[in-house]
Design a protein around this motif. Structure first.
Motif, PDB file in Angstrom:
ATOM      1  N   HIS A 145       0.518   4.212   1.053  1.00 48.39           N
ATOM      2  CA  HIS A 145       0.061   4.965   2.086  1.00 48.39           C
ATOM      3  C   HIS A 145       1.583   4.640   3.274  1.00 48.39           C
ATOM      4  O   HIS A 145       2.168   5.577   3.345  1.00 48.39           O
ATOM      5  N   ARG A 146       1.526   3.526   3.767  1.00 52.99           N
ATOM      6  CA  ARG A 146       2.511   3.288   4.656  1.00 52.99           C
ATOM      7  C   ARG A 146       3.163   1.625   4.635  1.00 52.99           C
ATOM      8  O   ARG A 146       3.758   1.181   5.368  1.00 52.99           O
ATOM      9  N   GLY A 147       3.005   1.419   3.394  1.00 52.18           N
ATOM     10  CA  GLY A 147       3.602   0.285   3.037  1.00 52.18           C
ATOM     11  C   GLY A 147       3.134  -1.207   3.452  1.00 52.18           C
ATOM     12  O   GLY A 147       3.873  -2.417   3.494  1.00 52.18           O
ATOM     13  N   ALA A 148       1.956  -1.298   4.095  1.00 56.72           N
ATOM     14  CA  ALA A 148       1.243  -2.437   4.507  1.00 56.72           C
ATOM     15  C   ALA A 148       1.141  -3.460   3.375  1.00 56.72           C
ATOM     16  O   ALA A 148       1.034  -3.029   2.098  1.00 56.72           O
ATOM     17  N   TYR A 196      -4.538  -1.818   6.950  1.00 58.54           N
ATOM     18  CA  TYR A 196      -3.830  -0.643   8.103  1.00 58.54           C
ATOM     19  C   TYR A 196      -4.877   0.293   8.331  1.00 58.54           C
ATOM     20  O   TYR A 196      -5.385   0.759   9.516  1.00 58.54           O
ATOM     21  N   HIS A 197      -4.896   1.276   7.431  1.00 54.93           N
ATOM     22  CA  HIS A 197      -6.064   2.424   7.648  1.00 54.93           C
ATOM     23  C   HIS A 197      -7.130   2.403   6.772  1.00 54.93           C
ATOM     24  O   HIS A 197      -7.887   3.361   6.699  1.00 54.93           O
ATOM     25  N   GLY A 198      -7.420   1.453   6.170  1.00 50.59           N
ATOM     26  CA  GLY A 198      -8.538   1.173   5.433  1.00 50.59           C
ATOM     27  C   GLY A 198      -8.649   1.868   3.943  1.00 50.59           C
ATOM     28  O   GLY A 198     -10.032   2.113   3.465  1.00 50.59           O
ATOM     29  N   TRP A 199      -7.695   2.176   3.438  1.00 47.43           N
ATOM     30  CA  TRP A 199      -7.663   2.786   2.173  1.00 47.43           C
ATOM     31  C   TRP A 199      -8.320   1.911   1.145  1.00 47.43           C
ATOM     32  O   TRP A 199      -8.261   0.721   1.328  1.00 47.43           O
ATOM     33  N   CYS A 249      -7.371  -1.791   2.457  1.00 45.60           N
ATOM     34  CA  CYS A 249      -6.033  -2.104   3.137  1.00 45.60           C
ATOM     35  C   CYS A 249      -6.119  -2.410   4.420  1.00 45.60           C
ATOM     36  O   CYS A 249      -7.135  -1.741   5.070  1.00 45.60           O
ATOM     37  N   CYS A 260       0.740  -1.221   0.073  1.00 41.73           N
ATOM     38  CA  CYS A 260       0.120   0.066  -0.133  1.00 41.73           C
ATOM     39  C   CYS A 260       0.766   1.252  -0.084  1.00 41.73           C
ATOM     40  O   CYS A 260       1.979   1.305   0.739  1.00 41.73           O
TER      41      CYS A 260
END
Ligand code: FES
Ligand SMILES: [Fe+2]
Length: 336
Positions: free
Chosen positions: A66-69, A85-88, A83, A64
């Motif tokens: 955003h932060r690489g999850a 992690y933060h639901g994108w 995603c 992802c």
């Protein structure tokens, strides 16, 4: 990839070669990926997320922006990959459609997944990480209802993809690796000279006739006439016929996961002895590849040497020799 992070394996030239990035590779069987499924697969040293919605499969870098999850830890909701992690949320084309922490703010143009070419053909999901230079060839028996079709594998080799391909285009190992099944160690066939043709449809070789104590799923003695076709460098196909009517083929695309880790997917077709044939072909293929894998894994170097002189070739190896030259011409690196 244009400056985006990659999840690449360390070292080794083969899996980083442009030649292989521009080929189609099997990453999954179509029927094993249902709508809403999310899977982690690996190809050419890259982790990919593979998922499906509304019948369409998509393959992206498993990351992802955003932060690489890992997106492969996410789930499909309303036709979008979420995603973990933060639901994108990402649509099937890889475009981010929602950032839940700030839903009213415009979504940055860079908020996209790194997408790859993905198509389904012959019962497999194929991915190309670069720009496909050739299409996946038409499988000769795929549309022919006279043939029973059986999928087996994938079989995992701790070996390079070219070593795995050479194993299945080599008839002189049959009596020794597959004694009492595909040949007899005590009475090996002499391999007569055979033709090898190279064209824009790849390599074709044969006919090669051998005696086999249990050459197919009937497990009866046969005289088998082999013909090989390698339409693309990691897509070996063989057809063996026993008489005017009975044919048995294997289409065996191999997936270079790492330089020395390879998956072999096998689609077997047979136009005889179809009743109960699936279970017997499955058992037979497990027996055959169970005998091949330890030997191929033992080969050193794991990569095929680039220089022909580093190994010793005899007439029976003609197809392997032409195959090695073809790999070199295509720009597929081997062992130096
Ligand atoms: S890392 Fe994917 S939404 Fe934050
Ligand atoms: Fe074999």
């Amino acid at each position: 990839m244009r400056g985006r992070p990659r999840l690449a394996a360390e070292g080794g030239a083969m899996i980083e070669s442009e030649a292989l990035k521009n080929e189609w590779h099997v990453v999954y069987r179509s029927k094993d990926l249902a709508d809403g499924d999310v899977r982690l697969v690996r190809l050419l040293g890259q982790d990919l997320v593979l998922w499906r919605h509304a019948g369409r499969a998509a393959a992206w870098l498993d990351l992802c922006i955003h932060r690489g999850a890992r997106l492969s830890l996410g789930r499909v909701t309303n036709g979008e990959l979420v995603c973990p992690y933060h639901g994108w949320r990402y649509d099937l084309d890889g475009k981010c459609t929602l950032i839940p922490a700030q839903p009213k703010t415009p979504i940055p143009a860079r908020a996209r997944a790194e997408t790859y070419h993905c198509q389904e053909k012959n019962g497999f999901i194929w991915v190309c990480l670069g720009e496909p230079a050739h299409d996946v060839p038409v499988h000769p028996e795929w549309e022919n209802d006279d043939f029973l079709k059986v999928f087996t594998g994938p079989y995992t080799f701790q070996a390079s993809a070219p070593r795995a391909v050479e194993n299945v285009i080599d008839v002189s190992h049959f009596p020794f690796v597959h004694d009492s099944m595909l040949g007899q160690a005590g009475d090996p066939d002499e391999i007569e000279n055979y033709d090898v043709e190279q064209s824009n449809e790849g390599l074709r070789a044969g006919p090669i006739v051998v005696s086999q104590p249990a050459g197919d799923h009937r497990r009866i003695p046969v005289r088998s006439t082999y013909r090989f076709w390698i339409p693309r460098p990691f897509m070996p196909y063989l057809m063996k016929s026993f008489d005017a009517e009975r044919c048995f083929s294997h289409f065996m695309p191999v997936t270079p996961v790492e330089n020395d880790v390879t998956l072999m997917w096998v689609l077997t077709s047979a136009n005889f002895d179809k009743e109960g044939g699936e279970a017997r072909i499955t058992k037979r293929n497990a027996d055959v590849f169970g005998e091949d894998i330890p030997i191929v894994n033992s080969q050193r170097p794991a990569m095929i040497p680039e220089a022909l002189r580093q190994e010793l070739h005899v007439r029976a190896d003609k197809l392997s020799v032409v195959y090695r030259r073809w790999l070199t011409d295509l720009g597929v690196p081997g062992a130096k």
